[in-house]
Design a protein around this motif. Structure first.
Motif, PDB file in Angstrom:
ATOM      1  N   ASN A 121       0.794  -1.317  -0.063  1.00 23.68           N
ATOM      2  CA  ASN A 121       0.162  -0.063   0.018  1.00 23.68           C
ATOM      3  C   ASN A 121       0.839   1.171   0.181  1.00 23.68           C
ATOM      4  OD1 ASN A 121      -2.536   1.262  -0.230  1.00 23.68           O
ATOM      5  ND2 ASN A 121      -2.689   1.559   2.085  1.00 23.68           N
ATOM      6  N   THR A 122       1.800   1.340  -0.991  1.00 23.75           N
ATOM      7  CA  THR A 122       2.765   2.438  -0.972  1.00 23.75           C
ATOM      8  C   THR A 122       2.926   3.075  -2.432  1.00 23.75           C
ATOM      9  OG1 THR A 122       3.876   1.474   0.746  1.00 23.75           O
ATOM     10  CG2 THR A 122       5.257   3.179  -0.261  1.00 23.75           C
ATOM     11  N   LYS A 123       3.001   4.375  -2.440  1.00 25.94           N
ATOM     12  CA  LYS A 123       2.975   5.159  -3.720  1.00 25.94           C
ATOM     13  C   LYS A 123       4.555   5.747  -3.759  1.00 25.94           C
ATOM     14  CE  LYS A 123       0.997   9.077  -6.198  1.00 25.94           C
ATOM     15  NZ  LYS A 123       0.082  10.082  -6.273  1.00 25.94           N
ATOM     16  N   TYR A 124       5.258   5.499  -4.972  1.00 22.18           N
ATOM     17  CA  TYR A 124       6.500   5.938  -5.187  1.00 22.18           C
ATOM     18  C   TYR A 124       6.658   6.996  -6.168  1.00 22.18           C
ATOM     19  CZ  TYR A 124       7.676   1.894  -2.384  1.00 22.18           C
ATOM     20  OH  TYR A 124       7.681   0.919  -1.161  1.00 22.18           O
ATOM     21  N   PRO A 125       6.538   8.403  -5.935  1.00 22.86           N
ATOM     22  CA  PRO A 125       6.992   9.303  -6.995  1.00 22.86           C
ATOM     23  C   PRO A 125       8.253   9.210  -7.780  1.00 22.86           C
ATOM     24  CG  PRO A 125       7.033  10.469  -4.831  1.00 22.86           C
ATOM     25  CD  PRO A 125       6.641   8.859  -4.700  1.00 22.86           C
ATOM     26  N   VAL A 126       8.390  10.144  -8.662  1.00 22.92           N
ATOM     27  CA  VAL A 126       9.979  10.083  -9.257  1.00 22.92           C
ATOM     28  C   VAL A 126      10.857  10.660  -8.275  1.00 22.92           C
ATOM     29  CG1 VAL A 126      10.922  11.089 -11.275  1.00 22.92           C
ATOM     30  CG2 VAL A 126       8.923  10.296 -11.676  1.00 22.92           C
ATOM     31  N   LEU A 127      12.162  10.270  -8.413  1.00 25.80           N
ATOM     32  CA  LEU A 127      12.942  10.641  -7.273  1.00 25.80           C
ATOM     33  C   LEU A 127      13.473  12.269  -7.661  1.00 25.80           C
ATOM     34  CD1 LEU A 127      15.235   7.597  -6.607  1.00 25.80           C
ATOM     35  CD2 LEU A 127      13.791   8.750  -5.098  1.00 25.80           C
ATOM     36  N   LYS A 128      13.904  12.800  -6.869  1.00 32.80           N
ATOM     37  CA  LYS A 128      14.371  14.065  -6.914  1.00 32.80           C
ATOM     38  C   LYS A 128      15.931  14.127  -6.465  1.00 32.80           C
ATOM     39  CE  LYS A 128      10.029  16.650  -7.125  1.00 32.80           C
ATOM     40  NZ  LYS A 128       9.407  17.915  -6.366  1.00 32.80           N
ATOM     41  N   ASP A 129      16.595  14.626  -7.057  1.00 31.60           N
ATOM     42  CA  ASP A 129      18.050  15.023  -6.647  1.00 31.60           C
ATOM     43  C   ASP A 129      18.324  16.129  -5.446  1.00 31.60           C
ATOM     44  OD1 ASP A 129      18.044  17.596  -7.924  1.00 31.60           O
ATOM     45  OD2 ASP A 129      19.343  16.813  -9.643  1.00 31.60           O
ATOM     46  N   THR A 130      19.565  16.423  -5.143  1.00 30.61           N
ATOM     47  CA  THR A 130      19.691  17.175  -4.018  1.00 30.61           C
ATOM     48  C   THR A 130      19.027  18.857  -4.582  1.00 30.61           C
ATOM     49  OG1 THR A 130      21.850  17.747  -4.647  1.00 30.61           O
ATOM     50  CG2 THR A 130      21.368  16.005  -2.822  1.00 30.61           C
ATOM     51  N   ARG A 131      18.977  19.130  -5.477  1.00 31.03           N
ATOM     52  CA  ARG A 131      18.578  20.373  -6.173  1.00 31.03           C
ATOM     53  C   ARG A 131      17.153  20.443  -6.427  1.00 31.03           C
ATOM     54  NH1 ARG A 131      21.658  22.548 -11.014  1.00 31.03           N
ATOM     55  NH2 ARG A 131      19.949  21.071 -11.778  1.00 31.03           N
ATOM     56  N   GLY A 132      16.394  19.319  -6.001  1.00 30.55           N
ATOM     57  CA  GLY A 132      15.038  19.270  -6.314  1.00 30.55           C
ATOM     58  C   GLY A 132      14.856  18.929  -7.753  1.00 30.55           C
ATOM     59  N   ASP A 133      15.393  18.669  -8.857  1.00 34.38           N
ATOM     60  CA  ASP A 133      15.233  18.242 -10.128  1.00 34.38           C
ATOM     61  C   ASP A 133      15.036  16.627 -10.087  1.00 34.38           C
ATOM     62  OD1 ASP A 133      15.743  20.677 -11.267  1.00 34.38           O
ATOM     63  OD2 ASP A 133      17.921  20.292 -11.459  1.00 34.38           O
ATOM     64  N   LEU A 134      14.103  16.284 -11.117  1.00 31.62           N
ATOM     65  CA  LEU A 134      13.773  14.974 -11.086  1.00 31.62           C
ATOM     66  C   LEU A 134      14.847  14.068 -11.701  1.00 31.62           C
ATOM     67  CD1 LEU A 134      10.415  14.962 -12.890  1.00 31.62           C
ATOM     68  CD2 LEU A 134      10.714  15.076 -10.562  1.00 31.62           C
ATOM     69  N   VAL A 135      15.044  13.026 -11.211  1.00 31.36           N
ATOM     70  CA  VAL A 135      15.805  12.075 -11.582  1.00 31.36           C
ATOM     71  C   VAL A 135      15.286  11.364 -12.656  1.00 31.36           C
ATOM     72  CG1 VAL A 135      17.788  10.008 -11.105  1.00 31.36           C
ATOM     73  CG2 VAL A 135      17.189  11.853  -9.416  1.00 31.36           C
ATOM     74  N   ALA A 136      15.308  11.625 -13.885  1.00 28.35           N
ATOM     75  CA  ALA A 136      14.434  11.256 -15.065  1.00 28.35           C
ATOM     76  C   ALA A 136      14.875  11.823 -16.313  1.00 28.35           C
ATOM     77  CB  ALA A 136      12.875  11.631 -14.781  1.00 28.35           C
ATOM     78  N   GLY A 137      14.491  11.336 -17.465  1.00 28.03           N
ATOM     79  CA  GLY A 137      14.840  11.789 -18.699  1.00 28.03           C
ATOM     80  C   GLY A 137      13.874  13.084 -19.319  1.00 28.03           C
ATOM     81  N   LYS A 138      14.719  14.076 -19.613  1.00 28.01           N
ATOM     82  CA  LYS A 138      13.968  15.402 -20.135  1.00 28.01           C
ATOM     83  C   LYS A 138      13.947  15.088 -21.523  1.00 28.01           C
ATOM     84  CE  LYS A 138      16.620  19.049 -17.241  1.00 28.01           C
ATOM     85  NZ  LYS A 138      17.503  20.138 -17.400  1.00 28.01           N
ATOM     86  N   HIS A 139      12.678  15.663 -22.058  1.00 25.21           N
ATOM     87  CA  HIS A 139      12.381  15.596 -23.632  1.00 25.21           C
ATOM     88  C   HIS A 139      13.261  16.460 -24.068  1.00 25.21           C
ATOM     89  CE1 HIS A 139       9.787  18.697 -23.309  1.00 25.21           C
ATOM     90  NE2 HIS A 139       8.886  18.358 -22.309  1.00 25.21           N
ATOM     91  N   PRO A 140      13.368  16.606 -25.391  1.00 30.48           N
ATOM     92  CA  PRO A 140      14.274  17.793 -26.248  1.00 30.48           C
ATOM     93  C   PRO A 140      13.477  18.851 -26.018  1.00 30.48           C
ATOM     94  CG  PRO A 140      13.655  15.655 -27.481  1.00 30.48           C
ATOM     95  CD  PRO A 140      12.914  15.532 -26.369  1.00 30.48           C
ATOM     96  N   GLY A 141      13.971  19.983 -25.940  1.00 28.27           N
ATOM     97  CA  GLY A 141      13.450  21.427 -25.799  1.00 28.27           C
ATOM     98  C   GLY A 141      13.530  21.787 -24.623  1.00 28.27           C
ATOM     99  N   THR A 142      12.861  22.966 -24.219  1.00 27.49           N
ATOM    100  CA  THR A 142      12.707  23.405 -23.167  1.00 27.49           C
ATOM    101  C   THR A 142      11.141  23.892 -22.687  1.00 27.49           C
ATOM    102  OG1 THR A 142      12.870  25.724 -23.882  1.00 27.49           O
ATOM    103  CG2 THR A 142      14.992  24.610 -23.083  1.00 27.49           C
TER     104      THR A 142
END
Length: 160
Positions: A94-115
């Protein structure tokens, strides 16, 4: 004649590659944009106590498709529009796990191309994405993964 044979051979190789790509997906769901599918490629437990999920958006049409329009975030989060709200669910514990964040608060995940939050996916093209999550307990062998814009991928095995 050689050119024609080489072209035919290349086309056969491409078609075999496409079938192989389809076979490598754990599951495929329709995306919220008509003609686009989300293929779950892997969910793997890593030795650092995380799970890495990889998936791909596949444009099955002959026209450009716009992804990420339903994302509500702004600013720094826009290049993460396709992964920002993804999460894992361990129903057994019964646990939900969101995407991890690094020490700066950015997601530890792929960015898509562009801004910007919108990604234009060309005809018959694909876009790979990935995200890291805290790993559920070792006895949890299956999870569900929720990717924005598609139905949940449920009861997915976690590979070691």
């Amino acid at each position: 004649m050689r050119t024609v044979l080489a072209t035919v051979f290349a086309m056969l190789l491409l078609s075999v590659g496409s079938r192989s790509e389809e076979a490598n997906a754990i599951a495929v769901n329709d995306y919220e944009v008509d003609g686009v599918q989300v293929a779950l490629l892997s969910v793997k437990r890593i030795s650092d106590g995380t799970v890495t999920a990889k998936w791909e958006y596949r444009n099955k049409t002959a026209e450009d498709k716009r992804l990420g329009e339903s994302f509500k975030g702004m600013g720094w989060s826009e290049p993460f529009s396709l992964v920002y709200d993804a999460y894992l669910v361990d129903a057994r514990n019964n646990t939900k796990y969101p995407v991890l964040k690094d020490t700066r608060g950015d997601l530890v995940a792929g960015k898509h191309p562009g801004t910007r939050k919108i990604v234009v996916l060309g005809p018959h093209k694909s876009l790979s994405q990935w995200a890291k999550f805290h790993a559920p307990p070792a006895d949890a062998k299956r999870i569900s993964i929720f990717i924005p814009g598609t139905q949940p991928f449920e009861d997915v095995p976690i590979t070691e």
